[in-house]
Scaffold this motif. Structure first.
Motif, PDB file in Angstrom:
ATOM      1  N   SER A  55       0.819  -1.217   0.000  1.00 41.93           N
ATOM      2  CA  SER A  55       0.000   0.000   0.000  1.00 41.93           C
ATOM      3  C   SER A  55       0.845   1.256   0.000  1.00 41.93           C
ATOM      4  O   SER A  55       0.307   2.362  -0.099  1.00 41.93           O
ATOM      5  N   ASN A  56       2.150   1.097   0.123  1.00 45.56           N
ATOM      6  CA  ASN A  56       3.056   2.238   0.140  1.00 45.56           C
ATOM      7  C   ASN A  56       3.215   2.779  -1.282  1.00 45.56           C
ATOM      8  O   ASN A  56       3.968   2.242  -2.096  1.00 45.56           O
ATOM      9  N   GLN A  57       2.486   3.852  -1.569  1.00 40.56           N
ATOM     10  CA  GLN A  57       2.489   4.394  -2.927  1.00 40.56           C
ATOM     11  C   GLN A  57       3.803   5.076  -3.288  1.00 40.56           C
ATOM     12  O   GLN A  57       4.119   5.233  -4.464  1.00 40.56           O
ATOM     13  N   LYS A  58       4.563   5.503  -2.309  1.00 40.42           N
ATOM     14  CA  LYS A  58       5.863   6.093  -2.606  1.00 40.42           C
ATOM     15  C   LYS A  58       6.832   5.044  -3.133  1.00 40.42           C
ATOM     16  O   LYS A  58       7.631   5.312  -4.025  1.00 40.42           O
ATOM     17  N   ARG A 117      -4.693  -3.308  -6.664  1.00 42.87           N
ATOM     18  CA  ARG A 117      -5.118  -4.690  -6.431  1.00 42.87           C
ATOM     19  C   ARG A 117      -6.621  -4.748  -6.181  1.00 42.87           C
ATOM     20  O   ARG A 117      -7.239  -3.773  -5.752  1.00 42.87           O
ATOM     21  N   THR A 118      -7.178  -5.896  -6.463  1.00 41.58           N
ATOM     22  CA  THR A 118      -8.584  -6.155  -6.134  1.00 41.58           C
ATOM     23  C   THR A 118      -8.692  -7.034  -4.896  1.00 41.58           C
ATOM     24  O   THR A 118      -9.788  -7.429  -4.510  1.00 41.58           O
ATOM     25  N   MET A 119      -7.569  -7.330  -4.313  1.00 43.18           N
ATOM     26  CA  MET A 119      -7.487  -8.092  -3.062  1.00 43.18           C
ATOM     27  C   MET A 119      -7.295  -7.097  -1.916  1.00 43.18           C
ATOM     28  O   MET A 119      -6.410  -6.255  -1.956  1.00 43.18           O
ATOM     29  N   PRO A 120      -8.120  -7.159  -0.854  1.00 39.08           N
ATOM     30  CA  PRO A 120      -7.954  -6.215   0.249  1.00 39.08           C
ATOM     31  C   PRO A 120      -6.589  -6.347   0.915  1.00 39.08           C
ATOM     32  O   PRO A 120      -6.001  -7.430   0.979  1.00 39.08           O
ATOM     33  N   SER A 121      -6.086  -5.252   1.409  1.00 37.84           N
ATOM     34  CA  SER A 121      -4.816  -5.244   2.125  1.00 37.84           C
ATOM     35  C   SER A 121      -4.932  -6.009   3.437  1.00 37.84           C
ATOM     36  O   SER A 121      -5.993  -6.040   4.073  1.00 37.84           O
ATOM     37  N   ASP A 122      -3.821  -6.611   3.829  1.00 37.96           N
ATOM     38  CA  ASP A 122      -3.801  -7.319   5.115  1.00 37.96           C
ATOM     39  C   ASP A 122      -4.089  -6.392   6.290  1.00 37.96           C
ATOM     40  O   ASP A 122      -4.484  -6.855   7.367  1.00 37.96           O
ATOM     41  N   ARG A 175      -7.296  -5.828  11.136  1.00 35.10           N
ATOM     42  CA  ARG A 175      -8.318  -5.144  11.939  1.00 35.10           C
ATOM     43  C   ARG A 175      -9.530  -6.047  12.140  1.00 35.10           C
ATOM     44  O   ARG A 175     -10.116  -6.086  13.223  1.00 35.10           O
ATOM     45  N   ALA A 176      -9.892  -6.757  11.102  1.00 34.80           N
ATOM     46  CA  ALA A 176     -11.033  -7.669  11.221  1.00 34.80           C
ATOM     47  C   ALA A 176     -10.742  -8.795  12.214  1.00 34.80           C
ATOM     48  O   ALA A 176     -11.598  -9.149  13.037  1.00 34.80           O
ATOM     49  N   ASP A 181      -9.159   3.106  -2.635  1.00 33.94           N
ATOM     50  CA  ASP A 181      -8.707   4.253  -1.853  1.00 33.94           C
ATOM     51  C   ASP A 181      -7.476   4.876  -2.489  1.00 33.94           C
ATOM     52  O   ASP A 181      -7.061   4.490  -3.590  1.00 33.94           O
ATOM     53  N   GLN A 182      -6.884   5.850  -1.803  1.00 32.56           N
ATOM     54  CA  GLN A 182      -5.745   6.572  -2.370  1.00 32.56           C
ATOM     55  C   GLN A 182      -4.510   5.706  -2.529  1.00 32.56           C
ATOM     56  O   GLN A 182      -3.574   6.078  -3.240  1.00 32.56           O
ATOM     57  N   ASN A 183      -4.494   4.532  -1.876  1.00 36.98           N
ATOM     58  CA  ASN A 183      -3.351   3.619  -1.987  1.00 36.98           C
ATOM     59  C   ASN A 183      -3.544   2.566  -3.064  1.00 36.98           C
ATOM     60  O   ASN A 183      -2.697   1.683  -3.228  1.00 36.98           O
ATOM     61  N   GLY A 184      -4.670   2.646  -3.785  1.00 36.98           N
ATOM     62  CA  GLY A 184      -4.951   1.642  -4.797  1.00 36.98           C
ATOM     63  C   GLY A 184      -5.521   0.361  -4.229  1.00 36.98           C
ATOM     64  O   GLY A 184      -5.591  -0.662  -4.918  1.00 36.98           O
ATOM     65  N   ASP A 185      -5.950   0.397  -2.956  1.00 35.67           N
ATOM     66  CA  ASP A 185      -6.550  -0.782  -2.326  1.00 35.67           C
ATOM     67  C   ASP A 185      -8.066  -0.717  -2.420  1.00 35.67           C
ATOM     68  O   ASP A 185      -8.661   0.360  -2.262  1.00 35.67           O
ATOM     69  N   PRO A 186      -8.718  -1.850  -2.647  1.00 35.58           N
ATOM     70  CA  PRO A 186     -10.188  -1.843  -2.649  1.00 35.58           C
ATOM     71  C   PRO A 186     -10.719  -1.699  -1.226  1.00 35.58           C
ATOM     72  O   PRO A 186     -10.029  -2.003  -0.259  1.00 35.58           O
ATOM     73  N   ILE A 187     -11.934  -1.208  -1.120  1.00 33.03           N
ATOM     74  CA  ILE A 187     -12.584  -1.142   0.185  1.00 33.03           C
ATOM     75  C   ILE A 187     -12.855  -2.571   0.636  1.00 33.03           C
ATOM     76  O   ILE A 187     -13.544  -3.333  -0.037  1.00 33.03           O
ATOM     77  N   ALA A 188     -12.300  -2.927   1.779  1.00 31.84           N
ATOM     78  CA  ALA A 188     -12.282  -4.336   2.197  1.00 31.84           C
ATOM     79  C   ALA A 188     -13.665  -4.837   2.575  1.00 31.84           C
ATOM     80  O   ALA A 188     -14.448  -4.135   3.237  1.00 31.84           O
ATOM     81  N   TYR A 189     -13.934  -6.046   2.147  1.00 31.71           N
ATOM     82  CA  TYR A 189     -15.127  -6.771   2.558  1.00 31.71           C
ATOM     83  C   TYR A 189     -14.732  -8.239   2.691  1.00 31.71           C
ATOM     84  O   TYR A 189     -14.191  -8.829   1.752  1.00 31.71           O
TER      85      TYR A 189
END
Length: 815
Positions: free
Chosen positions: A141-144, A151-156, A161-162, A421-429
């Motif tokens: 998720s580090n865009q720098k 990705r279409t896979m949620p970030s760990d 958190r879940a 989101d701004q990091n290119g991660d999908p909203i997790a579900y």
């Protein structure tokens, strides 16, 4: 357009890929094979064949080709652009994957986070977008560092958190953490441990096992788990026998939350497991038909299906190239494929579309690229996002131009919104899955809840507890804590050098409460409240004062009224017999004044009973001092008159002219005036006032009258003592004077009682608290007043009422 299958020899295994031409070619990386982790090659023995990961990865691969073909068939979407693909077996190998990326303008892959990171670092200068369908490491998720990654896979980070919310939901604050020995697992577990500390969740142990799990590593792992299990299942030791570790609650990460293959190997060990799985698509229309449209005639025309056919039916095809994957010895022992085999007779994960999770991610990744191309096609010259409002050519664009649109694309697929989101991660579900054992012993993956990161904080996790099957078919969730929760009325006291989940429960200090479980601090009650017995609630403090409704208050009040009535009764008697010698002989005027003042002294005691107030405190102390000063001054005047009267009988004495009625009244007023002056000085300097005292009993508010000035109070009391001493002295001197009606001896006796009462009063008054202090004061007033009344007037009333024969002048002259 053409479909090509290319075979390349690389090292000791084969690399294959497939092409489909188009205006825009999308690259695809899928790990159909991977090299096993083993000891370094010795070059003395043949290296082991590649491991097989075919069925699931093949489904993912064909989902990509299906989605591209589905888009190409649409007339309302990318109508002027044809999509192609270049799909390659990455073998979970960085060099192989890197070679595939150089021929595409956008890549869908890879499945692994490690391979994805290596590709991104290598391709950074080319700005080729990489869309992963299964890489979940939060480090990506580090865009720098990885600006071209989506990705279409949620970030760990969301999964962690879940997981933390899940264990907190069931109160599991003492957990064991197990992971494979890899950088990815260590990073994820470290992130879990850091985040869990903020939610009061602690790791009882953390264990990493090698990828190639040998017996020694397995024994170490089981030892750790068994020790943990014995502590948790102390009352159920029969559940942990001969390393048959059952009865534990397993929490699965998405990596194996739906891995049914583990069920056959674990037996009942994993029954009741809870785990988060990535979002499942209920159905992708047409995908099942696409996957099952296989026949022996088509396997050579469709990429990668020959090996799938051989692995599914355990046979070999003519001219097969798959010996490199399975080992020549084992492979040549197989029978030849007949071509009449039917997929209805076997099960393969390739055809299983009931759990379309990673396949759904691949499907969304293709549509992400397609929608970005559509947005690029819709660009109007002069209003474009690039220099001078220019637009990119959707058939001949630079990779970074496509990336610009991909970062800003939100779309809907299969009726569900897909946002990033701004990091290119999908909203997790995530779906919360429960491993339930059916009556026939088979596994059923049941959705019992979900985690939605788009919901407000604290409402992200939704669980249907009634649907959960617990380990060993327990009726409720297991308990896993290092220390039992501190109930209300206690606070948490951390144990030095131990995790924050290990603590002692300390009762709240006096005057403090805690009304929540596991309170870190106790809160003090307000000044007018006090903790209840459980110390979980502040209740109003009890109020203490000498009330008219107390038994002691009623007794003293009754005594005061009776004393006053007795005084007035004597007044009536004396008034009735005012012309008799015994009344006339004892200074009738002073006797009446004394009786009235004694009645007032009795009634002054009532001022000390009841709830104190400022005005009551201002009245009662001066009233007490002045009333007693009047009484003692009257007695002093009476005693002086008796003494002077007999001295006046001496020849030539004219002393009585100084002790006439006027002088007697003046002496009483003078003696009282001094007390009035003392009281006024007291009231003007530091007046008495009501006070709410909590110093003696923290749970009780004592409402009392404080003197304001201790000097003033003791001056009032001291002056009364001075008058009493003078009166006792005069009475003592006149005790032996002749006259049966002489009061001196009665006054002497009454003064002795008076002193006895008030001398006793001082230490008792100083040692009592609250309403008992007031009761002692009232008792001293009543006892001393009653002593004066009875000692002086009881003998006279006796003669007046019962022995009238002695009430004559002759008797009064007898010695």
């Amino acid at each position: 357009q053409s479909l090509l299958t290319v075979v390349e020899q690389r090292d000791h295994f084969l690399v294959r890929d497939t092409h489909f031409d188009g205006d825009v070619v999308i690259g695809g990386l899928f790990p159909l094979h991977f090299s096993p982790v083993s000891s370094p090659l010795t070059y003395k023995t043949k290296p082991p064949p590649n491991s097989y990961n075919y069925s699931r990865a093949l489904r993912w691969m064909h989902t990509m080709s299906f989605a591209i073909k589905e888009i190409n068939k649409r007339n309302d979407f990318l109508s002027n652009i044809t999509l192609g693909f270049h799909i390659r077996d990455s073998c979970d190998d960085i060099p192989v994957s890197l070679k595939a990326t150089l021929v595409s303008s956008v890549i869908i892959g890879d499945a692994g986070s490690g391979v994805s990171m290596a590709l991104l670092r290598s391709l950074g200068s080319f700005h080729i977008p990489l869309v992963s369908y299964f890489a979940s490491c939060s480090c990506l998720s580090n865009q720098k560092e990885f600006p071209t990654f989506m990705r279409t896979m949620p970030s760990d980070a969301f999964q962690i958190r879940a997981l933390i919310q899940l264990v907190r939901y069931f109160g599991w604050t003492w957990v064991g953490v197990i992971g494979v020995e890899s950088d990815y697992a260590r990073f994820a577990i470290q992130l879990f441990l850091q985040e869990s500390m903020h939610y009061g969740v602690c790791a009882a142990y953390t264990n990493f096992y090698p990828v190639e799990l040998n017996q020694h590593a397995l024994d170490e792992l089981l030892d750790v788990i068994q020790v943990f299990a014995q502590k948790l299942l102390l009352n159920h030791k029969n559940l942990v026998q001969r390393r048959n570790i059952t009865g534990l609650q397993w929490i699965a990460s998405e990596a194996w939350a739906t891995a049914k293959s583990l069920w056959e190997k674990s037996g009942k060990l994993l029954q009741g497991t809870l785990g988060f799985a990535i979002q499942r698509a209920a159905v992708i229309p047409g995908l099942h038909q696409h996957l099952t449209s296989l026949s022996p005639l088509s396997i050579h025309k469709t990429a990668f299906l020959d090996e799938f056919w051989e692995e599914t039916f355990k046979c070999r095809l003519n001219d097969s190239i798959n010996t490199h994957y399975h080992g020549e010895d084992t492979y040549h022992d197989r029978k030849m494929c007949k071509g009449t085999e039917k997929f209805d007779d076997v099960y393969s994960p390739y055809f299983d579309v009931t759990q379309l999770r990673v396949s759904y991610n691949v499907y969304k990744a293709v549509y992400l690229v397609a929608h970005s191309l559509q947005d690029m096609s819709d660009c109007k010259d002069g209003k474009g996002p690039f220099q001078n409002g220019s637009c990119a050519n959707p058939k001949n664009f630079k990779p970074w131009e496509l990336l610009h649109y991909m970062k800003r694309t939100n779309f809907s697929v299969l009726g569900k919104e897909v946002n990033f989101d701004q990091n290119g991660d999908p909203i997790a579900y995530y779906d919360l899955m429960n491993w339930q054992q059916m009556s026939d012993g088979s596994l059923s993956l049941v959705k019992v809840g979900f985690y939605d990161a788009s919901l407000p904080s604290g409402q992200n996790l939704v669980i249907n507890d009634s649907m959960i099957q617990w380990p060993n078919f327990a009726l409720q969730a297991l308990q896993s804590v290092c220390s039992e929760s501190c109930p209300p009325g206690f606070r948490v006291a951390r144990r030095k050098g131990e995790p924050i989940c290990c603590y002692d429960c300390i009762p709240c200090a006096e005057g403090e409460i805690s009304n929540a479980t596991d309170s870190l601090e106790c809160s003090p009650c307000s000044e007018d409240t006090w903790p209840n017995a459980a110390r979980d609630l502040c209740i109003p403090k009890s109020v203490e004062f000498l009330s008219y409704y107390d038994a002691l208050g009623i007794l003293l009040c009754t005594t005061s009224v009776l004393g006053a009535c007795m005084s007035f009764f004597v007044v009536i008697v004396f008034f009735k017999y005012k012309d008799t010698p015994i009344v006339r002989a004892n200074n009738m005027e002073l006797s009446f004044l004394l009786l009235v003042f004694l009645a007032i002294c009795f009634l002054v005691g009532l001022l000390f009973i009841g709830e104190p107030s400022d005005w009551l405190c201002l009245i009662k102390f001066p009233a007490f001092g002045i009333s007693f000063a009047l009484c003692i001054s009257c007695l002093l005047a009476k005693t002086s008159v008796v003494l002077m009267a007999f001295r006046a009988r001496l020849p030539g004495s004219n002393v009585m002219k100084w002790f006439g009625p006027k002088q007697q009244r003046a002496s009483v007023l003078l003696g009282t005036a001094v007390q009035v002056f003392v009281c006024l000085s007291w009231l003007l300097t530091a007046p008495p006032h009501a006070n709410y005292n909590t110093n003696y009993h923290s749970s009780t508010i004592i409402i009392e009258c404080v003197t304001g000035s201790e000097v003033g109070f003791w001056c009032v009391l001291g002056y009364i003592g001075f008058l009493a001493c003078m009166c006792l002295l005069m009475a003592f001197l006149a005790r032996k004077l002749p006259d049966n009606f002489n009061e001196a001896k009665f006054i002497t006796f009454s003064m002795l009682i008076f002193f006895a009462v008030w001398i006793t009063f001082i230490p008792v008054y100083m040692s009592t608290v609250g309403k008992f202090t007031v009761a002692v004061h009232v008792f001293a007033i009543l006892a001393s007043t009653l002593g004066l009344l009875l000692c002086i007037f009881a003998p006279k009333c006796y003669i007046l009422l019962l022995r009238p024969d002695k009430n004559c002048k002759k008797k009064s002259l007898q010695k």
